[in-house]
Design a protein around this motif. Structure first.
Motif, mmCIF file in Angstrom:
data_model
loop_
_atom_site.group_PDB
_atom_site.id
_atom_site.type_symbol
_atom_site.label_atom_id
_atom_site.label_comp_id
_atom_site.label_asym_id
_atom_site.label_seq_id
_atom_site.Cartn_x
_atom_site.Cartn_y
_atom_site.Cartn_z
ATOM 1 N N ASP A 145 31.715 -5.743 -15.908
ATOM 2 C CA ASP A 145 31.365 -4.313 -15.887
ATOM 3 C C ASP A 145 29.863 -4.074 -15.798
ATOM 4 O O ASP A 145 29.065 -4.885 -16.281
ATOM 5 N N TRP A 146 29.513 -2.913 -15.255
ATOM 6 C CA TRP A 146 28.165 -2.404 -15.428
ATOM 7 C C TRP A 146 28.030 -1.977 -16.879
ATOM 8 O O TRP A 146 28.923 -1.328 -17.422
ATOM 9 N N VAL A 147 26.906 -2.317 -17.499
ATOM 10 C CA VAL A 147 26.722 -1.941 -18.903
ATOM 11 C C VAL A 147 25.562 -0.955 -19.013
ATOM 12 O O VAL A 147 24.485 -1.178 -18.439
ATOM 13 N N TYR A 148 25.811 0.131 -19.750
ATOM 14 C CA TYR A 148 24.805 1.187 -19.947
ATOM 15 C C TYR A 148 24.342 1.173 -21.402
ATOM 16 O O TYR A 148 25.169 1.295 -22.315
ATOM 17 N N ASP A 149 23.033 1.013 -21.605
ATOM 18 C CA ASP A 149 22.487 1.097 -22.963
ATOM 19 C C ASP A 149 22.334 2.570 -23.337
ATOM 20 O O ASP A 149 21.653 3.324 -22.637
ATOM 21 N N LEU A 150 22.966 2.948 -24.441
ATOM 22 C CA LEU A 150 22.934 4.358 -24.860
ATOM 23 C C LEU A 150 21.879 4.624 -25.915
ATOM 24 O O LEU A 150 21.634 5.773 -26.269
ATOM 25 N N GLY A 151 21.274 3.559 -26.468
ATOM 26 C CA GLY A 151 20.470 3.786 -27.666
ATOM 27 C C GLY A 151 19.080 3.196 -27.597
ATOM 28 O O GLY A 151 18.596 2.621 -28.575
ATOM 29 N N ARG A 167 30.676 10.005 -30.494
ATOM 30 C CA ARG A 167 32.134 9.991 -30.279
ATOM 31 C C ARG A 167 32.441 10.362 -28.821
ATOM 32 O O ARG A 167 33.270 9.727 -28.166
ATOM 33 N N ASP A 168 31.739 11.359 -28.292
ATOM 34 C CA ASP A 168 31.983 11.782 -26.902
ATOM 35 C C ASP A 168 31.600 10.684 -25.912
ATOM 36 O O ASP A 168 32.277 10.482 -24.901
ATOM 37 N N LEU A 169 30.506 9.990 -26.198
ATOM 38 C CA LEU A 169 30.082 8.918 -25.291
ATOM 39 C C LEU A 169 31.073 7.769 -25.317
ATOM 40 O O LEU A 169 31.439 7.206 -24.275
ATOM 41 N N VAL A 170 31.534 7.408 -26.503
ATOM 42 C CA VAL A 170 32.537 6.337 -26.605
ATOM 43 C C VAL A 170 33.797 6.756 -25.846
ATOM 44 O O VAL A 170 34.398 5.961 -25.112
#
Ligand code: SF4
Length: 353
Positions: A145-151, A167-170
């Protein structure tokens, strides 16, 4: 999960004019009905937070929240912790790690700023993900998968105390066929166990030897709690990686890491071990941060500020950084990796520098 102590006691909320036009903005304000509201033109321009006395900067971390609207919604290429850095749903942090670079951008206190246009952020990530198509080949970040860092600019486990943004991002990443979310954390928030991530969100638990964390990881969850949470997060459906950072060198540094690796080896469930990977980052310190720390936490500087084994290097934005001397750093990193391989041979190193 173990004892739960909130690092927040919100008494003041700075908010941009449009915040109350967003349902997420109204939700957050309803959570803190007693907080004093202070209108501001921009979350970037709050002089009393930016210029406050470093000796007092822990107070606003606990008591102040900033609400704003995220303007730039682009995802940026990364290639280390993730393939892309997603547009952030927050910046700033309620915790106060002595080596933290996040505080350098927004002043010392840098309490949490939450962005209320979470639906725009989720749509932008989904659009970006759809444009990428399938990942053409495995890389160190992920095989499929492409991985997106959220933090990148904070700690999402603490942000989740403030709003449902995390919660919405998950939930968003449960629906993306080719992309996974990822964030590093030093905080144990039991609410995350109810988010049903279905292995589409990767938590990178950030760890260092417990004695060192006690001195440097100010206001975070104790290392023992972070380790104890790993099994529960895994059973709740997260993918688990480790973030060994920063590696801080001092006389006898190896013993603390061996103790940590042994503890992890004794604790981690087999499922976590099967898929485990880690990133390893040696400390980079900074002259300005050194000066700030001397005002509020000088003991930390006995470990972080080591000109006898560090060298100076100007960063791209003109800041004077200190990092371990090149001729030794490679040797120390090799030593770290050898210890990890000996005590946790199943733990792949995703990257180390
Ligand atoms: S948890 Fe992360 S963002 Fe927060 S202070 Fe520590 S290093 Fe900085």
């Amino acid at each position: 999960m173990n004892s739960f102590v909130s690092p927040l006691d919100i008494q003041s909320i700075y908010l941009e004019p449009a915040v109350e036009t967003y349902s997420r903005g109204r939700d957050i304000l309803a959570r803190f009905p007693a907080a004093k509201l202070i209108p501001v033109g921009s979350h970037w321009r709050i002089p009393e937070l930016r210029e406050g006395d470093p000796a007092d900067f822990l107070h606003p971390k606990r008591t102040v929240l900033v609400l704003g609207v995220k303007k730039g919604l682009n995802s940026r290429p990364n290639g280390r912790s993730a393939d892309f850095i997603a547009p952030s749903s927050s910046n700033g942090c309620a915790m106060a790690c002595a080596y933290c670079y996040v505080a350098r951008r927004k002043g010392h206190a840098n309490p949490i700023t939450v962005f209320v246009n979470i639906q725009d952020i989720c749509r932008a990530i989904a659009r970006h993900g759809a444009k990428q198509g399938a990942k053409p080949e495995p890389n160190q970040v992920d095989r499929h998968d492409w991985v997106y860092d959220l933090g990148e600019n904070g700690d999402l486990s603490v942000d989740a105390l403030v709003s449902d943004n995390v919660r919405d991002l998950v939930a968003l990443f449960r629906t993306l066929p080719n992309a996974k979310a990822s964030f590093a954390t030093k905080y144990v928030n039991p609410d995350l166990l109810g988010y049903d991530p279905q292995r589409r969100t990767r938590i990178r638990m950030s760890l260092m030897p417990a004695r060192m964390a006690k001195l440097l990881d100010v206001r975070t969850s104790p290392v023992a709690e972070r380790i104890a949470a790993l099994g529960e997060l895994y059973r709740a459906g997260y993918e688990l990686h480790l973030n060994f950072s920063p590696v801080v060198l001092h006389e006898g540094w190896e013993a603390g890491w061996v103790e940590l690796f042994t503890q992890l080896d004794d604790t981690l469930p087999a499922g976590v071990k099967d898929e485990l990977a880690a990133e390893v980052i040696m400390l980079t310190h900074n002259r300005d941060l050194h000066d700030v720390n001397l005002a509020w936490h000088p003991q930390a500087e006995t470990l972080l500020w080591r000109p006898d084994i560090q060298e100076e290097k100007f960063s791209q934005n003109g800041q004077l950084n200190l990092r371990y001397r090149t001729e030794w750093k490679g040797r120390w990193l090799a030593r770290f990796r050898a210890l990890l391989a000996k005590h946790m041979p199943y733990c792949r190193v995703r990257y180390a520098f």
